[in-house]
Design a protein around this motif. Structure first.
Motif, mmCIF file in Angstrom:
data_model
loop_
_atom_site.group_PDB
_atom_site.id
_atom_site.type_symbol
_atom_site.label_atom_id
_atom_site.label_comp_id
_atom_site.label_asym_id
_atom_site.label_seq_id
_atom_site.Cartn_x
_atom_site.Cartn_y
_atom_site.Cartn_z
ATOM 1 N N SER A 1 7.378 -5.525 -10.964
ATOM 2 C CA SER A 1 6.242 -5.656 -10.052
ATOM 3 C C SER A 1 6.362 -6.920 -9.224
ATOM 4 N N ILE A 2 6.779 -8.000 -9.859
ATOM 5 C CA ILE A 2 6.938 -9.269 -9.142
ATOM 6 C C ILE A 2 8.027 -9.135 -8.081
ATOM 7 N N THR A 3 9.130 -8.496 -8.450
ATOM 8 C CA THR A 3 10.226 -8.275 -7.503
ATOM 9 C C THR A 3 9.769 -7.394 -6.348
ATOM 10 N N LEU A 4 9.032 -6.319 -6.669
ATOM 11 C CA LEU A 4 8.509 -5.430 -5.625
ATOM 12 C C LEU A 4 7.541 -6.160 -4.706
ATOM 13 N N TYR A 5 6.667 -6.975 -5.294
ATOM 14 C CA TYR A 5 5.693 -7.716 -4.500
ATOM 15 C C TYR A 5 6.409 -8.664 -3.537
ATOM 16 N N ASP A 6 7.432 -9.335 -4.019
ATOM 17 C CA ASP A 6 8.206 -10.251 -3.179
ATOM 18 C C ASP A 6 8.870 -9.492 -2.037
ATOM 19 N N ARG A 7 9.465 -8.355 -2.354
ATOM 20 C CA ARG A 7 10.113 -7.550 -1.301
ATOM 21 C C ARG A 7 9.072 -7.054 -0.306
ATOM 22 N N GLY A 8 7.920 -6.638 -0.814
ATOM 23 C CA GLY A 8 6.853 -6.185 0.070
ATOM 24 C C GLY A 8 6.399 -7.277 1.022
ATOM 25 N N ALA B 1 8.120 2.097 6.432
ATOM 26 C CA ALA B 1 8.254 3.177 5.456
ATOM 27 C C ALA B 1 8.545 2.620 4.071
ATOM 28 N N GLU B 2 9.443 1.637 3.992
ATOM 29 C CA GLU B 2 9.750 1.057 2.691
ATOM 30 C C GLU B 2 8.551 0.277 2.155
ATOM 31 N N LEU B 3 7.848 -0.415 3.036
ATOM 32 C CA LEU B 3 6.661 -1.154 2.610
ATOM 33 C C LEU B 3 5.623 -0.203 2.020
ATOM 34 N N GLU B 4 5.450 0.951 2.631
ATOM 35 C CA GLU B 4 4.521 1.955 2.092
ATOM 36 C C GLU B 4 4.958 2.413 0.702
ATOM 37 N N GLN B 5 6.259 2.573 0.489
ATOM 38 C CA GLN B 5 6.766 2.958 -0.832
ATOM 39 C C GLN B 5 6.492 1.864 -1.858
ATOM 40 N N VAL B 6 6.720 0.615 -1.463
ATOM 41 C CA VAL B 6 6.484 -0.516 -2.363
ATOM 42 C C VAL B 6 5.006 -0.574 -2.753
ATOM 43 N N VAL B 7 4.139 -0.459 -1.777
ATOM 44 C CA VAL B 7 2.698 -0.497 -2.052
ATOM 45 C C VAL B 7 2.309 0.645 -2.978
ATOM 46 N N ARG C 1 0.271 2.402 -8.221
ATOM 47 C CA ARG C 1 0.308 3.303 -9.378
ATOM 48 C C ARG C 1 0.272 2.512 -10.687
ATOM 49 N N GLY C 2 0.820 1.309 -10.663
ATOM 50 C CA GLY C 2 0.790 0.449 -11.827
ATOM 51 C C GLY C 2 1.712 0.869 -12.950
ATOM 52 N N ASP C 3 2.683 1.712 -12.658
ATOM 53 C CA ASP C 3 3.594 2.172 -13.698
ATOM 54 C C ASP C 3 4.925 1.410 -13.672
ATOM 55 N N VAL C 4 4.896 0.200 -13.121
ATOM 56 C CA VAL C 4 6.096 -0.633 -13.013
ATOM 57 C C VAL C 4 5.927 -1.826 -13.947
#
Length: 80
Positions: free
Chosen positions: A35-42, A16-22, A27-30
């Motif tokens: 974005s780098i932090t989100l990508y790493d977490r993903g 569920a969290e991975l879907e939120q990160v993706v 959306r590209g509004d980060v």
């Protein structure tokens, strides 16, 4: 959430969290740094989900069936 929290997540929670990160990344509004932090977490969430799936597959593979196709117990994972 910290990386340690990922290790405690169920497959469903991590997915569920991975879907939120993706969704956020798509959306590209980060901002770039976010974005780098989100990508790493993903990537960490994806790895956790893969590990959970592998664990489940190994458990299913260890279930033996009797002549009627009913579960008869389990065999050790390394029994081949």
């Amino acid at each position: 959430m910290s990386d340690a929290a990922i290790a405690e997540m169920s497959f469903e929670q991590a997915m569920a969290e991975l879907e939120q990160v993706v969704g956020q990344l798509e959306r590209g509004d980060v901002a770039l740094e976010a974005s780098i932090t989100l990508y790493d977490r993903g990537a960490k969430l994806r790895a956790h989900c893969e590990a959970k799936l592998k664990e489940a597959e190994e458990k299913v593979a260890a279930i033996t069936l009797d002549g009627d196709g009913n579960p008869a117990g389990t065999k050790p994972l390394d029994a081949g």
